[in-house]
Scaffold this motif. Structure first.
Motif, PDB file in Angstrom:
ATOM      1  N   GLU A  97       0.836  -1.187   0.000  1.00  0.00           N
ATOM      2  CA  GLU A  97       0.000   0.000   0.000  1.00  0.00           C
ATOM      3  C   GLU A  97       0.884   1.255   0.000  1.00  0.00           C
ATOM      4  OE1 GLU A  97      -3.230   0.048  -0.194  1.00  0.00           O
ATOM      5  OE2 GLU A  97      -3.586  -2.120  -0.021  1.00  0.00           O
ATOM      6  N   PHE A  98       0.308   2.359  -0.470  1.00  0.00           N
ATOM      7  CA  PHE A  98       1.040   3.614  -0.532  1.00  0.00           C
ATOM      8  C   PHE A  98       1.577   4.002   0.835  1.00  0.00           C
ATOM      9  CE2 PHE A  98       1.170   8.317  -0.522  1.00  0.00           C
ATOM     10  CZ  PHE A  98       2.015   8.519  -1.594  1.00  0.00           C
ATOM     11  N   TRP A  99       0.754   3.841   1.877  1.00  0.00           N
ATOM     12  CA  TRP A  99       1.177   4.236   3.222  1.00  0.00           C
ATOM     13  C   TRP A  99       2.301   3.340   3.746  1.00  0.00           C
ATOM     14  CZ3 TRP A  99       0.850   0.769   7.254  1.00  0.00           C
ATOM     15  CH2 TRP A  99      -0.016  -0.327   7.090  1.00  0.00           C
ATOM     16  N   GLN A 100       2.381   2.104   3.245  1.00  0.00           N
ATOM     17  CA  GLN A 100       3.440   1.211   3.679  1.00  0.00           C
ATOM     18  C   GLN A 100       4.789   1.637   3.089  1.00  0.00           C
ATOM     19  OE1 GLN A 100       1.541  -2.465   2.407  1.00  0.00           O
ATOM     20  NE2 GLN A 100       1.095  -3.020   4.529  1.00  0.00           N
ATOM     21  N   PHE A 101       4.776   2.078   1.832  1.00  0.00           N
ATOM     22  CA  PHE A 101       5.993   2.631   1.253  1.00  0.00           C
ATOM     23  C   PHE A 101       6.436   3.863   2.030  1.00  0.00           C
ATOM     24  CE2 PHE A 101       4.624   0.623  -2.907  1.00  0.00           C
ATOM     25  CZ  PHE A 101       5.650  -0.299  -2.930  1.00  0.00           C
ATOM     26  N   MET A 102       5.471   4.690   2.422  1.00  0.00           N
ATOM     27  CA  MET A 102       5.798   5.919   3.135  1.00  0.00           C
ATOM     28  C   MET A 102       6.417   5.622   4.496  1.00  0.00           C
ATOM     29  SD  MET A 102       2.707   8.575   2.247  1.00  0.00           S
ATOM     30  CE  MET A 102       3.703   9.971   2.793  1.00  0.00           C
ATOM     31  N   ILE A 103       5.848   4.667   5.225  1.00  0.00           N
ATOM     32  CA  ILE A 103       6.379   4.323   6.541  1.00  0.00           C
ATOM     33  C   ILE A 103       7.767   3.703   6.413  1.00  0.00           C
ATOM     34  CG2 ILE A 103       6.089   2.795   8.525  1.00  0.00           C
ATOM     35  CD1 ILE A 103       3.101   3.211   8.330  1.00  0.00           C
ATOM     36  N   ALA A 104       7.940   2.816   5.434  1.00  0.00           N
ATOM     37  CA  ALA A 104       9.249   2.195   5.228  1.00  0.00           C
ATOM     38  C   ALA A 104      10.306   3.247   4.904  1.00  0.00           C
ATOM     39  CB  ALA A 104       9.166   1.164   4.097  1.00  0.00           C
ATOM     40  N   GLY A 105       9.950   4.189   4.048  1.00  0.00           N
ATOM     41  CA  GLY A 105      10.886   5.252   3.699  1.00  0.00           C
ATOM     42  C   GLY A 105      11.184   6.164   4.871  1.00  0.00           C
ATOM     43  N   SER A 106      10.149   6.466   5.651  1.00  0.00           N
ATOM     44  CA  SER A 106      10.321   7.329   6.811  1.00  0.00           C
ATOM     45  C   SER A 106      11.265   6.698   7.829  1.00  0.00           C
ATOM     46  CB  SER A 106       8.961   7.606   7.458  1.00  0.00           C
ATOM     47  OG  SER A 106       9.100   8.426   8.601  1.00  0.00           O
ATOM     48  N   ILE A 107      11.085   5.416   8.072  1.00  0.00           N
ATOM     49  CA  ILE A 107      11.959   4.705   9.009  1.00  0.00           C
ATOM     50  C   ILE A 107      13.398   4.703   8.500  1.00  0.00           C
ATOM     51  CG2 ILE A 107      12.493   2.447  10.008  1.00  0.00           C
ATOM     52  CD1 ILE A 107       9.481   1.877  10.003  1.00  0.00           C
ATOM     53  N   ALA A 108      13.570   4.409   7.210  1.00  0.00           N
ATOM     54  CA  ALA A 108      14.910   4.352   6.622  1.00  0.00           C
ATOM     55  C   ALA A 108      15.621   5.699   6.721  1.00  0.00           C
ATOM     56  CB  ALA A 108      14.820   3.914   5.162  1.00  0.00           C
ATOM     57  N   GLY A 109      14.912   6.775   6.363  1.00  0.00           N
ATOM     58  CA  GLY A 109      15.517   8.100   6.406  1.00  0.00           C
ATOM     59  C   GLY A 109      15.882   8.528   7.813  1.00  0.00           C
ATOM     60  N   SER A 110      14.993   8.250   8.758  1.00  0.00           N
ATOM     61  CA  SER A 110      15.240   8.636  10.144  1.00  0.00           C
ATOM     62  C   SER A 110      16.427   7.885  10.728  1.00  0.00           C
ATOM     63  CB  SER A 110      13.987   8.371  10.991  1.00  0.00           C
ATOM     64  OG  SER A 110      12.898   9.162  10.554  1.00  0.00           O
ATOM     65  N   VAL A 111      16.471   6.586  10.512  1.00  0.00           N
ATOM     66  CA  VAL A 111      17.570   5.772  11.033  1.00  0.00           C
ATOM     67  C   VAL A 111      18.899   6.210  10.428  1.00  0.00           C
ATOM     68  CG1 VAL A 111      18.574   3.447  11.074  1.00  0.00           C
ATOM     69  CG2 VAL A 111      16.131   3.766  11.532  1.00  0.00           C
ATOM     70  N   GLU A 112      18.898   6.412   9.109  1.00  0.00           N
ATOM     71  CA  GLU A 112      20.135   6.816   8.429  1.00  0.00           C
ATOM     72  C   GLU A 112      20.676   8.136   8.963  1.00  0.00           C
ATOM     73  OE1 GLU A 112      21.540   9.117   4.496  1.00  0.00           O
ATOM     74  OE2 GLU A 112      19.531   8.255   4.517  1.00  0.00           O
ATOM     75  N   HIS A 113      19.828   9.164   8.981  1.00  0.00           N
ATOM     76  CA  HIS A 113      20.302  10.497   9.344  1.00  0.00           C
ATOM     77  C   HIS A 113      20.616  10.625  10.832  1.00  0.00           C
ATOM     78  CE1 HIS A 113      20.101  12.669   5.578  1.00  0.00           C
ATOM     79  NE2 HIS A 113      18.994  12.021   5.297  1.00  0.00           N
ATOM     80  N   MET A 114      19.878   9.919  11.680  1.00  0.00           N
ATOM     81  CA  MET A 114      20.190   9.963  13.094  1.00  0.00           C
ATOM     82  C   MET A 114      21.531   9.276  13.371  1.00  0.00           C
ATOM     83  SD  MET A 114      17.701  11.705  14.314  1.00  0.00           S
ATOM     84  CE  MET A 114      17.657  12.498  12.711  1.00  0.00           C
ATOM     85  N   ALA A 115      21.770   8.156  12.688  1.00  0.00           N
ATOM     86  CA  ALA A 115      23.007   7.416  12.902  1.00  0.00           C
ATOM     87  C   ALA A 115      24.225   8.168  12.367  1.00  0.00           C
ATOM     88  CB  ALA A 115      22.920   6.041  12.230  1.00  0.00           C
ATOM     89  N   MET A 116      24.049   8.870  11.259  1.00  0.00           N
ATOM     90  CA  MET A 116      25.180   9.522  10.600  1.00  0.00           C
ATOM     91  C   MET A 116      25.287  11.012  10.920  1.00  0.00           C
ATOM     92  SD  MET A 116      26.552   7.001   9.116  1.00  0.00           S
ATOM     93  CE  MET A 116      27.835   7.968   8.319  1.00  0.00           C
ATOM     94  N   PHE A 117      24.454  11.526  11.801  1.00  0.00           N
ATOM     95  CA  PHE A 117      24.437  12.961  12.053  1.00  0.00           C
ATOM     96  C   PHE A 117      25.772  13.524  12.537  1.00  0.00           C
ATOM     97  CE2 PHE A 117      23.376  16.974  14.049  1.00  0.00           C
ATOM     98  CZ  PHE A 117      22.508  17.539  13.113  1.00  0.00           C
ATOM     99  N   PRO A 118      26.502  12.848  13.442  1.00  0.00           N
ATOM    100  CA  PRO A 118      27.802  13.394  13.861  1.00  0.00           C
ATOM    101  C   PRO A 118      28.768  13.590  12.694  1.00  0.00           C
ATOM    102  CG  PRO A 118      27.093  11.687  15.374  1.00  0.00           C
ATOM    103  CD  PRO A 118      26.147  11.639  14.217  1.00  0.00           C
ATOM    104  N   VAL A 119      28.748  12.663  11.728  1.00  0.00           N
ATOM    105  CA  VAL A 119      29.622  12.804  10.564  1.00  0.00           C
ATOM    106  C   VAL A 119      29.173  13.986   9.713  1.00  0.00           C
ATOM    107  CG1 VAL A 119      30.543  11.653   8.516  1.00  0.00           C
ATOM    108  CG2 VAL A 119      30.053  10.326  10.572  1.00  0.00           C
ATOM    109  N   ASP A 120      27.861  14.172   9.603  1.00  0.00           N
ATOM    110  CA  ASP A 120      27.328  15.304   8.852  1.00  0.00           C
ATOM    111  C   ASP A 120      27.741  16.620   9.506  1.00  0.00           C
ATOM    112  OD1 ASP A 120      25.454  16.311   6.716  1.00  0.00           O
ATOM    113  OD2 ASP A 120      24.455  17.148   8.475  1.00  0.00           O
TER     114      ASP A 120
END
Length: 300
Positions: A31-54
């Motif tokens: 479903e459209f909302w499932q793609f959105m949640i999956a993307g939201s989780i991926a983006g949040s995890v990535e940027h939170m984990a890599m924020f010190p390097v950024d």
């Protein structure tokens, strides 16, 4: 003697079953909302984990611009932040990224998946469709992430006059107007569009190639496949500037052409792990929803 034609002696009806081709987990049909949640989780995890390097990347660019002797290295920037601000200095502005990364990546991946389905017409090897879909995704997601990226970068600076996300948003709106949040949007899209086109086309091709090396991995699309394919291309990084020509002219005039390369080391350190985290988290989330849907359908 009559032949007993009772049902117990009749030959059972025979319905030939055509062997089906091996099924693979394609992550389609979500479903459209499932793609959105999956993307939201991926983006949040990535940027939170890599924020010190950024943060290191941003500080190196700023500190290097103010240093007339030699460029600032990763270790110097890191030690400077820890000495003057402590560990918390590496996370200045993380609130803004936390607010922006989830929604932006929800739009990013859901638009990509929908466009990929439309443009590919069922052909998983259509690299042009993947590239065009990536461009559509970045145009949509940059409209969401650009304002928060502006806030994040202003908060990351040591000399930042803002107390936090809310204070920064309020002062920018009052002093510069809402246009300040989107001043770099057109430039950001122009810079990200070709990058994203290559990014998605390369990722899809790399993923297929890795899975073909070990056909058994096709059935579960292992984490290693997605992490490796993601790390093999650039990560879900964002670029920001006001005017390409003006920025380049200013940097070259002040620091020479070497100024254009400032911060490339932490950027490279950021790209590979960020992409691996982003794509593996996204695909894992999609796999979860796929199994959830399959389970729901089997219960019907």
């Amino acid at each position: 003697m009559a032949t007993d034609a009772s049902p117990k002696y009749r030959t059972p009806d025979f319905h030939p079953v055509t062997p089906s081709a091996p099924t693979t987990l394609q992550h389609d049909g979500l479903e459209f909302w499932q793609f959105m949640i999956a993307g939201s989780i991926a983006g949040s995890v990535e940027h939170m984990a890599m924020f010190p390097v950024d943060t290191l990347k941003t500080r190196m660019q700023v500190l290097g611009a103010s240093c007339s002797v030699q460029p600032i290295g990763v270790r110097q920037a890191f030690n400077s932040i820890l000495k003057l601000e402590g560990l918390a200095g590496l996370y200045r502005g993380i609130g803004a990224m936390g607010l922006g990364a989830g929604p932006a990546h929800a739009v990013y991946f859901s638009v990509y998946e929908l466009c990929k389905e439309y443009f590919s017409r069922g052909d998983p090897n259509n690299s042009v469709a993947h590239a065009v879909s990536g461009v559509c995704a970045t145009v949509a997601s940059d409209a969401v992430i650009t304002p928060m990226d502006v806030v994040k970068q202003r908060l990351q600076l040591k000399s930042s006059p803002y107390k936090g996300v809310a204070d920064c948003v309020k002062k920018v709106l009052v002093e510069e107007g809402i246009g300040a949040f989107y001043a770099s949007y057109r430039t950001t899209v122009l810079m990200n569009a070709p990058f994203t086109a290559v990014h998605f086309a390369t990722y899809e091709a790399a993923k297929r190639g890795l899975m073909e090396l070990d056909p058994e991995s096709v059935s579960d699309e292992s984490l290693v496949v997605h992490a490796t394919a993601g790390a093999g291309v650039c990560g879900c990084d964002r670029f920001s500037s006001g005017s390409i020509g003006n920025v380049i002219d200013t940097i070259v005039r002040k620091d020479g052409y070497r100024g254009l390369m400032r911060g490339w080391i932490p950027r490279m350190l950021f790209h590979a792990p960020a992409a691996a985290i982003c794509w593996s988290t996204y695909e894992a989330s999609k796999s979860f929803f796929q199994r959830l849907n399959d389970s729901a359908n089997s219960d019907c």
